[in-house]
Scaffold this motif. Structure first.
Motif, mmCIF file in Angstrom:
data_model
loop_
_atom_site.group_PDB
_atom_site.id
_atom_site.type_symbol
_atom_site.label_atom_id
_atom_site.label_comp_id
_atom_site.label_asym_id
_atom_site.label_seq_id
_atom_site.Cartn_x
_atom_site.Cartn_y
_atom_site.Cartn_z
ATOM 1 N N ARG A 398 46.965 26.441 35.723
ATOM 2 C CA ARG A 398 47.236 27.775 35.213
ATOM 3 C C ARG A 398 45.966 28.533 34.848
ATOM 4 N N VAL A 399 45.053 27.892 34.105
ATOM 5 C CA VAL A 399 43.865 28.592 33.616
ATOM 6 C C VAL A 399 42.951 28.986 34.771
ATOM 7 N N THR A 401 43.681 29.374 37.870
ATOM 8 C CA THR A 401 44.316 30.371 38.726
ATOM 9 C C THR A 401 44.220 31.761 38.106
ATOM 10 N N LEU A 402 44.405 31.836 36.777
ATOM 11 C CA LEU A 402 44.290 33.123 36.086
ATOM 12 C C LEU A 402 42.881 33.688 36.213
ATOM 13 N N ALA A 405 42.364 34.930 39.706
ATOM 14 C CA ALA A 405 43.020 36.213 39.961
ATOM 15 C C ALA A 405 42.190 37.371 39.417
ATOM 16 N N ALA A 444 41.327 29.781 42.747
ATOM 17 C CA ALA A 444 42.772 29.956 42.945
ATOM 18 C C ALA A 444 43.306 29.226 44.169
#
Length: 835
Positions: A398-399, A401-402, A405, A444
């Motif tokens: 999650r981290v 990927t954020l 982005a 990502a």
């Protein structure tokens, strides 16, 4: 723990070999580039040290490209106290015909005519004749050994020499002399002194005059000569040699940076392979490492054991990489010489700096790549790691990927902003955007791989039924491993795509320029080093069917104390070039001048404005603006008639870019071409081309450059393929019990192989698709910033894109051959039992 690390390396020889190989390839490129450029550097230093040997002072014109030094200064120079000998430089570009009556190709090396200097007047060591004698009268030449050998000429042979400003000269080889170093394609034809002055000077000037002194230092002699000739530039011989070396260093430094950039790319790709390898090694050894923790090993000891393995791999790979780099430099030099590039010969130079840099880079990259997985392994609780169901796929995505982005949004914005401008600032903005997008993909990619690989699997793997579904599941199950494996291929194909967009855009821009700007029926072209001989335009004007033949020249002057470059034509624009006249008249005569709309706006020039041009000798010519045309790359900023060109350009440096030939209405173009060829045969190097052939020749030059770039990038692709092989092989080891269970429940060996093939294809196509998309975006951004440099058409090489995607699938299959064969040989019972 040291024994554990060493025994672990020895027990997994295949894994060790694959990891070492990735380090070898990366460091080999770095070492090879240093060896190659160091060799050129040392050889060129020797060449230019010999070229100015014995020179104490050089007297030249104040401005480069000027008429030079007046020969009337010779008496004053000889009269200076301390001057022993004075030798005017008399030389110029030539084309030599070989024994086969064809122009000798030098591959880019100099091809020059020289004036013979008797031994008693020589400043340094005189030329040593190995056969025959020096030229003693007009019509004789002496050739250097390399040129004579390549041309197939011997003493007494008759041949011809083309001099751009004088035409074709019949000569006889009177002698052959040796040179301190041979540059492969170098041609040095020594003429009789009187004939050399007639051919290579305007009769009253020379480029420079070399002086040897006696009983006085170089600096003192320089000061005395400067006082006697205040209007000349006077340098010591040492300064001349240093200046020449600095120019060579500058040229070689660009090549060095160029090669090192590709070395860095290879190392970057290798870094991800090494990182991926050590991540998988640690994942496979979690139970082993947990057991070590359980019996008393500390976290630091476990981490150090993994880093120690990386250190050994880095040292071994770097040492082998240095040896491979020497071989790479040798191969690169041999390859370039096979294309007649004209590089100087000399022993390969392996400097201590090269060894140190290669060792430091290779070891550092390997250790840094291993540190993160080692640290992660050390943090795993022993009891958790020893459980059978423990998952080694890593933490939440999650981290990262954020963050990826956010980097993607920032990179995309920078790319768009930069692509709207031109120049260095815009290119730098595009570069920052590209870097941000690469980081975004790196972060990502694991999250991205799940939906993309899943979608690819639904299409590519569906025809294979349960085997395809299993391959798709394996590729999606560990997204970190899939993304890291694919990223190596992503980088390689991203760069290939960027270069492909550059090449396609350059060719399309040239094609557009010719299609939309050139109306001539034929174009006379010559070699890049010489252009078209000066008399070619006049020679074809009387050919039947020719309406006009217009020579194009480049004009270099100063306007308002700024260096300016324009175009000169020997005839009128109408009939040979397509342009749009906005104001005034397009007639070129006298001291008229045509300017572009952009120049008019920037300079404030209007119809009737006087423009003062200053040539390199300080002489001024006043022209008058009589026409303003719409901006076009073909004409540049301004155009003047040939009469102005001749006033501001010394005779010795005049040249023709090309000759545009217009046919009369209804002329037989095929017959006219044959007549044009016959009329220009005596100029030896002139080629008659129609517009399509001219575009093709320009495209061929671009393709030659691209071939070199693609050849260098091939190393990154090879490393990426090895990375896929490495990852799949380690994946087979990791899934050995799983594969054994599948075999036990009925999966056949061909099905096992097919599963590995499909998994590899999915990973390769995913990496290729991401790389191609990034490359197209970056190529579009960078080409957009070069619109003012002539690249005003952006073209996508769709054929190359399709070939790369198809090729990536083939690469996936090839990369999986060995891992699949290994997986198929898995014995079910042994695998299930963990033997």
């Amino acid at each position: 723990m040291r024994k554990v690390s060493l025994r672990n390396l020895a027990a997994h020889k295949v894994r060790l070999a694959l990891t070492v190989l990735s380090v070898v390839l990366g460091t080999a490129f770095v070492a090879g580039s240093f060896v190659f450029t160091d060799t050129l550097q040392k050889t060129f230093d020797g060449l230019f040290a010999d070229a100015a040997k014995g020179v104490d002072v050089r007297v030249s014109g104040l401005e480069e490209g000027s008429s030079g030094v007046p020969l009337t200064d010779l008496p004053a120079l000889e009269a200076v106290d301390g001057v022993r000998a004075v030798v005017p430089a008399v030389d110029g570009q030539i084309v030599l015909l070989g024994a086969d009556k064809k122009p000798l190709q030098t591959g880019g090396a100099p091809s020059i005519g020289l004036s013979y200097t008797p031994p008693e007047q020589a400043l340094g060591d005189p030329d040593v004749m190995v056969a025959g004698a020096p030229p003693s009268q007009p019509g004789q030449i002496a050739l250097n050994e390399g040129a004579a050998r390549k041309a197939g000429l011997a003493v007494g042979d008759r041949t011809q020499v083309l001099v751009s400003t004088s035409g074709v000269i019949d000569v006889t080889v009177s002698g052959i002399y040796e040179t301190p170093s041979d540059t492969g394609g170098f041609v040095g034809a020594v003429f009789d002194g009187a004939q050399a002055r007639e051919l290579f000077t305007d009769g009253s000037h020379v480029d420079y005059i070399d002086v040897a002194g006696t009983g006085v230092s170089q600096s003192e002699l320089r000061d005395r000569i400067a006082a006697a000739l205040p209007d000349a530039k006077v340098d010591t011989g040492d300064q001349v040699r240093e200046d020449v070396k600095a120019e060579v260093n500058s040229a070689l430094s660009f090549m060095n940076y160029f090669l090192l950039a590709f070395g860095a790319i290879a190392l970057l790709v290798g870094t991800f392979i090494i990182y991926n390898t050590f991540s998988m090694i640690v994942a496979q050894r979690l139970r082993e490492l947990a057991l070590l923790r359980a019996i008393g090993a500390s976290r630091k000891q476990v981490g150090r054991s993994v880093v120690l393995e990386a250190l050994i791999v880095g040292l071994l790979g770097s040492a082998l990489g240095i040896a491979a780099g020497v071989g790479l430099a040798y191969g690169l030099r041999s390859l370039l010489n096979s294309f007649d590039v004209g590089l100087p010969s000399g022993p390969l130079q392996l400097e201590p700096r090269t060894i140190i840099v290669a060792l430091v880079v290779g070891v550092l990259v390997t250790v840094v790549s291993a540190y993160a997985p080692a640290r992660r392994a050390a943090k795993v609780p022993p009891v958790a790691a020893m459980r059978e169901e423990f998952s080694s796929t890593g933490d939440s995505l999650r981290v990262r990927t954020l963050v990826g982005a956010i980097a993607a949004v920032a990179g995309g914005a920078l790319l768009l902003v930069g692509s709207r401008g031109t120049g260095g600032g815009a290119a730098a903005t595009v570069g920052l955007g590209a870097a941000a997008l690469i980081v975004a993909v790196l972060l990502a990619a694991p999250a991205l791989s799940r939906p993309v690989v899943g979608a690819l699997g639904a299409v590519l793997a569906k025809p294979f039924g349960p085997v395809g579904r299993l391959a798709r599941t394996n590729a999606v199950r560990n997204p970190r491993r899939t993304a890291a494996t694919a990223f190596a291929l992503t980088l390689g194909l991203m760069l290939v795509s960027v270069i492909g967009v550059f090449g396609s855009s350059a060719k399309e821009s040239v094609n557009s320029l010719v299609d939309n700007g050139v109306r001539a029926d034929y174009i006379l072209a010559g070699p890049d080093t010489m252009g078209v001989p000066l008399g070619a335009a006049a020679a074809v004007k009387d050919v039947p069917g020719v309406a006009d033949a217009v020579a194009l020249h480049g004009v270099s002057v100063k306007i308002d104390d700024e260096a300016q470059v324009g175009t000169a034509l020997s005839g009128q624009l109408d009939g040979v070039l397509d342009y749009t006249l906005e104001e005034g008249s397009a007639a070129l005569s006298g001291n008229n001048m045509l300017i572009s709309e952009k120049t008019s706006a920037e300079k404030g020039w209007r119809l009737g404005s006087p423009v003062v041009m200053t040539d390199r000798d300080g002489e001024q010519v006043t022209t008058t603006v009589t026409g303003i045309y719409a901006d076009t790359q073909l004409l540049g900023d301004w155009v003047v008639p040939e009469s102005v060109y001749e006033q501001v350009t010394p005779a010795a440096v005049r040249a023709v870019w090309a000759v545009l030939v217009e046919a009369q209405p209804g002329a037989d173009l095929a017959a006219m071409r044959a007549d044009l060829t016959a009329a220009t045969d005596r100029f030896l190097v002139v080629q008659v081309k129609d517009r399509e052939e001219f575009k093709g020749s320009q495209s061929k030059q671009i393709d030659t450059l691209l071939a070199v770039l693609y050849g260098l990038l091939a190393l990154a692709i090879v490393i990426a393929i090895l990375g896929i092989i490495n990852t799949l092989a380690l994946s087979v080891v990791e899934r050995r019990r799983e594969i054994g269970m599948l075999r036990a429940v009925g999966m056949q060996r061909p099905q096992v192989r097919r599963t590995i093939y499909l998994e590899s294809v999915l990973i390769a196509v995913f990496g290729a698709a991401v790389g191609v998309l990034l490359g197209l975006a970056f190529g579009w951004g960078f080409v957009s910033t070069l619109a003012d440099e002539g690249l005003d058409v952006i073209a996508v090489p769709w054929g190359q894109v399709a070939a790369m995607l198809l090729g990536s699938a083939v690469v996936g299959v090839l990369a999986a051959l060995w891992p699949a064969a290994r997986a198929a040989r898995t014995k079910p019972l042994e695998a299930i039992a963990g033997v």
